[in-house]
Structures are given as C-alpha cells and as structure tokens.
Design an enzyme around this catalytic site. Structure first.
Site, PDB file in Angstrom:
ATOM      1  N   LYS A  11       0.818  -1.214   0.000  1.00 58.61           N
ATOM      2  CA  LYS A  11       0.000   0.000   0.000  1.00 58.61           C
ATOM      3  C   LYS A  11       0.859   1.275   0.000  1.00 58.61           C
ATOM      4  O   LYS A  11       2.071   1.219   0.255  1.00 58.61           O
ATOM      5  CB  LYS A  11      -0.920  -0.037   1.231  1.00 58.61           C
ATOM      6  CG  LYS A  11      -1.944  -1.184   1.206  1.00 58.61           C
ATOM      7  CD  LYS A  11      -2.832  -1.127   2.453  1.00 58.61           C
ATOM      8  CE  LYS A  11      -3.920  -2.182   2.432  1.00 58.61           C
ATOM      9  NZ  LYS A  11      -4.809  -2.059   3.626  1.00 58.61           N
ATOM     10  N   PHE A  59     -15.100   3.994   7.748  1.00 55.91           N
ATOM     11  CA  PHE A  59     -13.739   4.312   7.299  1.00 55.91           C
ATOM     12  C   PHE A  59     -13.580   4.252   5.771  1.00 55.91           C
ATOM     13  O   PHE A  59     -12.489   4.473   5.261  1.00 55.91           O
ATOM     14  CB  PHE A  59     -12.713   3.392   7.972  1.00 55.91           C
ATOM     15  CG  PHE A  59     -12.915   1.909   7.719  1.00 55.91           C
ATOM     16  CD1 PHE A  59     -12.496   1.313   6.533  1.00 55.91           C
ATOM     17  CD2 PHE A  59     -13.505   1.108   8.694  1.00 55.91           C
ATOM     18  CE1 PHE A  59     -12.673  -0.045   6.315  1.00 55.91           C
ATOM     19  CE2 PHE A  59     -13.692  -0.261   8.475  1.00 55.91           C
ATOM     20  CZ  PHE A  59     -13.270  -0.834   7.271  1.00 55.91           C
ATOM     21  N   ARG A  87      -1.845 -14.321   4.733  1.00 57.31           N
ATOM     22  CA  ARG A  87      -2.591 -13.605   5.792  1.00 57.31           C
ATOM     23  C   ARG A  87      -1.836 -13.708   7.122  1.00 57.31           C
ATOM     24  O   ARG A  87      -1.742 -12.732   7.874  1.00 57.31           O
ATOM     25  CB  ARG A  87      -4.012 -14.171   5.965  1.00 57.31           C
ATOM     26  CG  ARG A  87      -4.983 -13.896   4.841  1.00 57.31           C
ATOM     27  CD  ARG A  87      -5.436 -12.466   4.723  1.00 57.31           C
ATOM     28  NE  ARG A  87      -6.022 -11.909   5.915  1.00 57.31           N
ATOM     29  CZ  ARG A  87      -6.676 -10.725   5.926  1.00 57.31           C
ATOM     30  NH1 ARG A  87      -6.821 -10.012   4.803  1.00 57.31           N
ATOM     31  NH2 ARG A  87      -7.164 -10.244   7.038  1.00 57.31           N
ATOM     32  N   THR A  93      -5.109  -6.644  11.150  1.00 53.03           N
ATOM     33  CA  THR A  93      -5.403  -5.348  10.513  1.00 53.03           C
ATOM     34  C   THR A  93      -4.844  -4.203  11.352  1.00 53.03           C
ATOM     35  O   THR A  93      -4.244  -3.258  10.820  1.00 53.03           O
ATOM     36  CB  THR A  93      -6.934  -5.195  10.355  1.00 53.03           C
ATOM     37  OG1 THR A  93      -7.457  -6.373   9.730  1.00 53.03           O
ATOM     38  CG2 THR A  93      -7.277  -3.972   9.531  1.00 53.03           C
ATOM     39  N   ARG A 104       2.811  -6.374   9.249  1.00 50.15           N
ATOM     40  CA  ARG A 104       2.160  -5.218   9.874  1.00 50.15           C
ATOM     41  C   ARG A 104       2.781  -4.862  11.216  1.00 50.15           C
ATOM     42  O   ARG A 104       2.879  -3.680  11.565  1.00 50.15           O
ATOM     43  CB  ARG A 104       0.656  -5.484   9.991  1.00 50.15           C
ATOM     44  CG  ARG A 104      -0.034  -5.313   8.624  1.00 50.15           C
ATOM     45  CD  ARG A 104      -1.436  -5.833   8.616  1.00 50.15           C
ATOM     46  NE  ARG A 104      -2.191  -5.376   7.459  1.00 50.15           N
ATOM     47  CZ  ARG A 104      -3.392  -5.848   7.124  1.00 50.15           C
ATOM     48  NH1 ARG A 104      -3.958  -6.785   7.866  1.00 50.15           N
ATOM     49  NH2 ARG A 104      -4.019  -5.394   6.065  1.00 50.15           N
ATOM     50  N   ASN A 114      -1.795   0.435   6.959  1.00 48.99           N
ATOM     51  CA  ASN A 114      -1.242  -0.819   7.473  1.00 48.99           C
ATOM     52  C   ASN A 114      -0.429  -1.618   6.453  1.00 48.99           C
ATOM     53  O   ASN A 114      -0.296  -2.827   6.544  1.00 48.99           O
ATOM     54  CB  ASN A 114      -2.345  -1.654   8.130  1.00 48.99           C
ATOM     55  CG  ASN A 114      -3.458  -1.992   7.163  1.00 48.99           C
ATOM     56  OD1 ASN A 114      -3.361  -1.702   5.984  1.00 48.99           O
ATOM     57  ND2 ASN A 114      -4.503  -2.611   7.657  1.00 48.99           N
ATOM     58  N   HIS A 117      -2.092  -5.407   1.731  1.00 43.97           N
ATOM     59  CA  HIS A 117      -3.380  -6.099   1.568  1.00 43.97           C
ATOM     60  C   HIS A 117      -3.106  -7.556   1.227  1.00 43.97           C
ATOM     61  O   HIS A 117      -2.120  -7.867   0.560  1.00 43.97           O
ATOM     62  CB  HIS A 117      -4.192  -5.477   0.419  1.00 43.97           C
ATOM     63  CG  HIS A 117      -5.366  -6.336   0.024  1.00 43.97           C
ATOM     64  ND1 HIS A 117      -6.563  -6.304   0.695  1.00 43.97           N
ATOM     65  CD2 HIS A 117      -5.496  -7.294  -0.931  1.00 43.97           C
ATOM     66  CE1 HIS A 117      -7.383  -7.198   0.159  1.00 43.97           C
ATOM     67  NE2 HIS A 117      -6.764  -7.812  -0.827  1.00 43.97           N
TER      68      HIS A 117
HETATM   69  P1  IDP Z   1      -7.634  -6.532   6.132  1.00 46.04           P
HETATM   70  O1  IDP Z   1      -6.839  -5.605   5.245  1.00 46.04           O
HETATM   71  O2  IDP Z   1      -6.839  -7.006   7.324  1.00 46.04           O
HETATM   72  O3  IDP Z   1      -8.283  -7.655   5.375  1.00 46.04           O
HETATM   73  P2  IDP Z   1     -10.263  -5.293   6.264  1.00 46.04           P
HETATM   74  O4  IDP Z   1     -11.190  -5.419   7.426  1.00 46.04           O
HETATM   75  O5  IDP Z   1     -10.600  -6.063   5.021  1.00 46.04           O
HETATM   76  O6  IDP Z   1      -8.811  -5.655   6.778  1.00 46.04           O
HETATM   77  O7  IDP Z   1     -10.169  -3.758   5.932  1.00 46.04           O
HETATM   78  C1  IDP Z   1      -9.595  -3.295   4.712  1.00 46.04           C
HETATM   79  C2  IDP Z   1      -8.709  -2.123   5.010  1.00 46.04           C
HETATM   80  O8  IDP Z   1      -9.499  -1.029   5.480  1.00 46.04           O
HETATM   81  C3  IDP Z   1      -7.683  -2.352   6.119  1.00 46.04           C
HETATM   82  O9  IDP Z   1      -6.533  -3.042   5.696  1.00 46.04           O
HETATM   83  C4  IDP Z   1      -7.381  -0.927   6.525  1.00 46.04           C
HETATM   84  O10 IDP Z   1      -6.513  -0.272   5.596  1.00 46.04           O
HETATM   85  C5  IDP Z   1      -8.768  -0.309   6.475  1.00 46.04           C
HETATM   86  N1  IDP Z   1      -9.481  -0.441   7.753  1.00 46.04           N
HETATM   87  C6  IDP Z   1     -10.059  -1.563   8.252  1.00 46.04           C
HETATM   88  N2  IDP Z   1     -10.630  -1.361   9.442  1.00 46.04           N
HETATM   89  C7  IDP Z   1     -10.437  -0.061   9.722  1.00 46.04           C
HETATM   90  C8  IDP Z   1     -10.808   0.749  10.848  1.00 46.04           C
HETATM   91  O11 IDP Z   1     -11.450   0.306  11.812  1.00 46.04           O
HETATM   92  N3  IDP Z   1     -10.416   2.041  10.789  1.00 46.04           N
HETATM   93  C9  IDP Z   1      -9.728   2.552   9.737  1.00 46.04           C
HETATM   94  N4  IDP Z   1      -9.354   1.826   8.662  1.00 46.04           N
HETATM   95  C10 IDP Z   1      -9.698   0.522   8.648  1.00 46.04           C
HETATM   96 MG    MG Z   2      -9.780  -7.611   3.923  1.00 54.06          MG
END
Ligand code: IDP
Ligand code: MG
Length: 135
Positions: A11, A59, A87, A93, A104, A114, A117
């Site tokens: 990212k 978000f 993963r 996350t 991460r 973070n 992806h």
């Molecule tokens: P992941 O990337 O670990 O699969 P997801 O829940 O799919 O997590 O969320 C996608 C992306 O959205 C995250 O990687 C992060 O960049 C952002 N994100 C997820 N949850 C939050 C939050 O609670 N606050 C702000 N950004 C978030």
């Molecule tokens: Mg995801």
C-alpha cells in the site's frame, strides 16, 4: 497442502517509506513466489471497486483516499496454502494486535495505514486477481 494464488498489495504508506524490497523479501522468505507484479496508481474507481465490501463502513472514504494517495505494488503470489500463509505473514489489521515478525507488526503505521493487503478467501482471491491480471 494445495498450491494457491492470492493477491497482495503493497500500500501507499509502505511504498512511500521505501519498503517494497523489505516486504517482498519477507514474502519470498516465507516460500511465497512472486508470479506477476505491477506498480501503479489506483484510480478512485478501481479503489472503490476493490473495497466494495466495505462501502457502508465509516472508514470507507478515508480508505479510498489513502489507497489512491500514491503508488501501490500489486502482486500475484503463489505457494502452498498461499491465502492463509500470506494472511498469517501480514498479521492483524490493527498493527498493535499483530504478532511479532509479521509485516504489519514490523511496518504498519496504524489500522488504516497498514502497509499491505492480502485476499482473505479463495473466492475473494479469484475476484481480486481478476481485477488486475488477465488469466
Ligand atoms: P484486512 O486488510 O486485514 O483484510 P479489512 O477489514 O478487510 O482488513 O479492511 C480493509 C482495510 O481497510 C484495512 O486493511 C485498513 O486499511 C482499512 N481499515 C479496516 N478497518 C479499519 C478501521 O477500523 N479504521 C480505519 N481503517 C480501517
Ligand atoms: Mg480484507
């Protein structure tokens, strides 16, 4: 174990901090093989489509803004059990909850910025790979 493919994205926060090589090194050290790779800027349209499952989350607009704020590196990874293996390598996350030695834990700034992806299921891997790479 079965050979799987998964979609990884380095990212903008990680690209901006010159971490592309460090992150790919961790992938390779964990037996994940880079099969295809593109460096690009996501359009707002592409980012919205990619994260469509989060469109109702608070978000979402911040996420789209972030993912289009700079270059990303999109990678088709392959390996044994690659979806879960990657993963696990990524970590939670929220980097404060991520295990030691995960990408991460090492590099993420916070829950939004973070660094990486990774597809979370075979179905999503297939869809996400199809958004960037022709079969
Ligand atoms: P992941 O990337 O670990 O699969 P997801 O829940 O799919 O997590 O969320 C996608 C992306 O959205 C995250 O990687 C992060 O960049 C952002 N994100 C997820 N949850 C939050 C939050 O609670 N606050 C702000 N950004 C978030
Ligand atoms: Mg995801």
């Amino acid at each position: 174990m079965a050979i799987q493919q998964t979609l990884a994205i380095i990212k903008p926060d990680a690209v901006q901090r010159n971490l592309i090589g460090s992150i790919i090194q961790l992938m390779e050290a964990n037996k994940l093989v880079v099969k295809k790779i593109i460096m690009m800027n996501l359009s707002v349209n592409q980012a919205e489509k990619f994260y469509i499952i989060h469109k109702d989350r608070d978000f979402y607009s911040k996420l789209i803004e972030y993912m289009t704020s700079g270059q990303v590196v999109v990678i088709l990874l392959e390996g044994d059990n690659a979806i879960k293996a990657y993963r696990d390598l990524m970590g939670s996350t929220n980097p404060e909850e991520a295990e030691e030695k995960t990408i991460r834990k090492l590099y993420a700034v916070n829950t939004t910025y973070n660094s990486v992806h990774g597809s979370d299921s075979p179905e999503n891997a297939r869809i996400e790979i199809g958004l960037f790479f022709k079969s």
